[in-house]
Design a protein around this motif. Structure first.
Motif, PDB file in Angstrom:
ATOM      1  N   GLN A   1      40.707  47.368   0.716  1.00  0.00           N
ATOM      2  CA  GLN A   1      40.568  47.951   2.099  1.00  0.00           C
ATOM      3  C   GLN A   1      39.722  46.842   2.932  1.00  0.00           C
ATOM      4  N   VAL A   2      40.088  46.854   4.246  1.00  0.00           N
ATOM      5  CA  VAL A   2      39.226  46.121   5.454  1.00  0.00           C
ATOM      6  C   VAL A   2      38.356  46.999   5.884  1.00  0.00           C
ATOM      7  N   GLN A   3      37.242  46.410   6.232  1.00  0.00           N
ATOM      8  CA  GLN A   3      36.295  46.968   7.252  1.00  0.00           C
ATOM      9  C   GLN A   3      35.926  46.039   8.406  1.00  0.00           C
ATOM     10  N   LEU A   4      36.379  46.334   9.543  1.00  0.00           N
ATOM     11  CA  LEU A   4      35.806  45.784  10.719  1.00  0.00           C
ATOM     12  C   LEU A   4      34.736  46.406  11.704  1.00  0.00           C
ATOM     13  N   ALA A   5      33.617  45.853  11.655  1.00  0.00           N
ATOM     14  CA  ALA A   5      32.472  46.051  12.128  1.00  0.00           C
ATOM     15  C   ALA A   5      32.339  45.620  13.749  1.00  0.00           C
ATOM     16  N   GLU A   6      32.456  46.173  14.786  1.00  0.00           N
ATOM     17  CA  GLU A   6      32.379  45.584  16.190  1.00  0.00           C
ATOM     18  C   GLU A   6      30.840  45.863  16.629  1.00  0.00           C
ATOM     19  N   SER A   7      30.463  44.846  17.393  1.00  0.00           N
ATOM     20  CA  SER A   7      29.186  45.090  17.996  1.00  0.00           C
ATOM     21  C   SER A   7      29.194  43.908  19.433  1.00  0.00           C
ATOM     22  N   GLY A   8      28.049  44.614  20.018  1.00  0.00           N
ATOM     23  CA  GLY A   8      27.855  43.859  21.342  1.00  0.00           C
ATOM     24  C   GLY A   8      28.185  44.558  22.802  1.00  0.00           C
ATOM     25  N   GLY A   9      28.830  45.705  22.553  1.00  0.00           N
ATOM     26  CA  GLY A   9      29.198  46.344  23.682  1.00  0.00           C
ATOM     27  C   GLY A   9      28.198  47.089  24.326  1.00  0.00           C
ATOM     28  N   GLY A  10      28.368  47.707  25.597  1.00  0.00           N
ATOM     29  CA  GLY A  10      27.181  48.344  26.289  1.00  0.00           C
ATOM     30  C   GLY A  10      27.453  48.320  27.855  1.00  0.00           C
ATOM     31  N   VAL A  12      26.714  47.121  31.587  1.00  0.00           N
ATOM     32  CA  VAL A  12      26.354  45.744  32.367  1.00  0.00           C
ATOM     33  C   VAL A  12      26.635  45.817  33.772  1.00  0.00           C
ATOM     34  N   GLN A  13      26.031  45.096  34.574  1.00  0.00           N
ATOM     35  CA  GLN A  13      26.445  45.461  36.162  1.00  0.00           C
ATOM     36  C   GLN A  13      27.951  44.238  36.358  1.00  0.00           C
ATOM     37  N   ALA A  14      28.286  44.579  37.357  1.00  0.00           N
ATOM     38  CA  ALA A  14      29.516  43.840  37.940  1.00  0.00           C
ATOM     39  C   ALA A  14      29.318  42.275  37.793  1.00  0.00           C
ATOM     40  N   GLY A  15      29.726  41.514  37.501  1.00  0.00           N
ATOM     41  CA  GLY A  15      29.670  39.898  37.649  1.00  0.00           C
ATOM     42  C   GLY A  15      28.738  39.618  36.379  1.00  0.00           C
ATOM     43  N   GLY A  16      28.403  40.586  35.386  1.00  0.00           N
ATOM     44  CA  GLY A  16      27.595  40.133  34.341  1.00  0.00           C
ATOM     45  C   GLY A  16      28.412  39.698  33.157  1.00  0.00           C
ATOM     46  N   SER A  17      27.947  39.244  32.040  1.00  0.00           N
ATOM     47  CA  SER A  17      28.439  39.101  30.734  1.00  0.00           C
ATOM     48  C   SER A  17      28.157  39.889  29.500  1.00  0.00           C
ATOM     49  N   LEU A  18      29.040  39.917  28.747  1.00  0.00           N
ATOM     50  CA  LEU A  18      28.762  40.508  27.283  1.00  0.00           C
ATOM     51  C   LEU A  18      29.576  39.715  26.195  1.00  0.00           C
ATOM     52  N   ARG A  19      29.170  39.942  25.113  1.00  0.00           N
ATOM     53  CA  ARG A  19      29.702  39.056  23.951  1.00  0.00           C
ATOM     54  C   ARG A  19      29.955  39.997  22.934  1.00  0.00           C
ATOM     55  N   LEU A  20      31.126  40.344  22.550  1.00  0.00           N
ATOM     56  CA  LEU A  20      31.537  41.170  21.427  1.00  0.00           C
ATOM     57  C   LEU A  20      31.605  40.330  20.195  1.00  0.00           C
ATOM     58  N   SER A  21      31.228  41.169  19.160  1.00  0.00           N
ATOM     59  CA  SER A  21      31.439  40.359  17.879  1.00  0.00           C
ATOM     60  C   SER A  21      32.363  41.378  16.915  1.00  0.00           C
ATOM     61  N   CYS A  22      32.957  40.941  15.857  1.00  0.00           N
ATOM     62  CA  CYS A  22      33.666  41.554  15.064  1.00  0.00           C
ATOM     63  C   CYS A  22      33.601  40.946  13.658  1.00  0.00           C
ATOM     64  N   ALA A  23      32.914  41.474  12.808  1.00  0.00           N
ATOM     65  CA  ALA A  23      32.981  41.151  11.312  1.00  0.00           C
ATOM     66  C   ALA A  23      33.886  41.626  10.478  1.00  0.00           C
ATOM     67  N   ALA A  24      34.650  40.981   9.743  1.00  0.00           N
ATOM     68  CA  ALA A  24      35.582  41.394   8.806  1.00  0.00           C
ATOM     69  C   ALA A  24      34.861  41.523   7.491  1.00  0.00           C
ATOM     70  N   SER A  25      35.158  42.520   6.614  1.00  0.00           N
ATOM     71  CA  SER A  25      34.656  42.575   5.217  1.00  0.00           C
ATOM     72  C   SER A  25      35.607  43.379   4.203  1.00  0.00           C
ATOM     73  N   GLY A  26      35.432  43.417   3.041  1.00  0.00           N
ATOM     74  CA  GLY A  26      36.230  44.067   2.114  1.00  0.00           C
ATOM     75  C   GLY A  26      37.200  43.303   1.421  1.00  0.00           C
ATOM     76  N   SER A  27      38.615  43.835   1.216  1.00  0.00           N
ATOM     77  CA  SER A  27      39.461  43.235   0.646  1.00  0.00           C
ATOM     78  C   SER A  27      40.445  42.274   1.409  1.00  0.00           C
ATOM     79  N   ILE A  28      39.778  41.134   1.753  1.00  0.00           N
ATOM     80  CA  ILE A  28      40.179  40.154   2.636  1.00  0.00           C
ATOM     81  C   ILE A  28      40.903  38.962   1.831  1.00  0.00           C
TER      82      ILE A  28
END
Length: 112
Positions: A1-10, A12-28
């Protein structure tokens, strides 16, 4: 089984930036492709960007020139750098690995 953990949302004001991350773990066994999808209000889930094991990328038209997808093979992690964000980018962003492996989704809110 694979798990995907997302982070980095939230919020932000228009024109701004965000960086999303997704780490995979488990039976890869192998990662052929990882990517980001999103569901914005009133629309079906749509592709944002994907990246293959060989580094080939593909972007939705709305993402071209603003978003950049990268990956760290050693960490089984994919990133989405989102710049020049617009209110219409508001939605839930999902990480996907290969076929059928989805993250839970992470909220991105862009205020005017």
């Amino acid at each position: 089984q694979v798990q995907l953990a997302e982070s980095g949302g939230g919020l932000v004001q228009a024109g701004g930036s965000l960086r999303l991350s997704c780490a995979a773990s488990g039976s890869i066994f192998s990662i052929n492709v990882m990517g980001w999808y999103r569901q914005v209000l009133g629309k079906q889930r749509e592709l944002v960007a994907i990246i293959t094991s060989g580094g080939t990328t593909n972007y939705a038209d709305f993402a071209k020139g603003r978003f950049i997808i990268t990956k760290d093979n050693a960490k089984n992690t994919v990133y989405l750098q989102m710049n020049s964000l617009k209110p219409e980018d508001t939605g839930v962003y999902y990480c996907k690995m290969n076929v059928g492996n989805w993250g839970q989704g992470i909220q991105v809110t862009v205020s005017p």
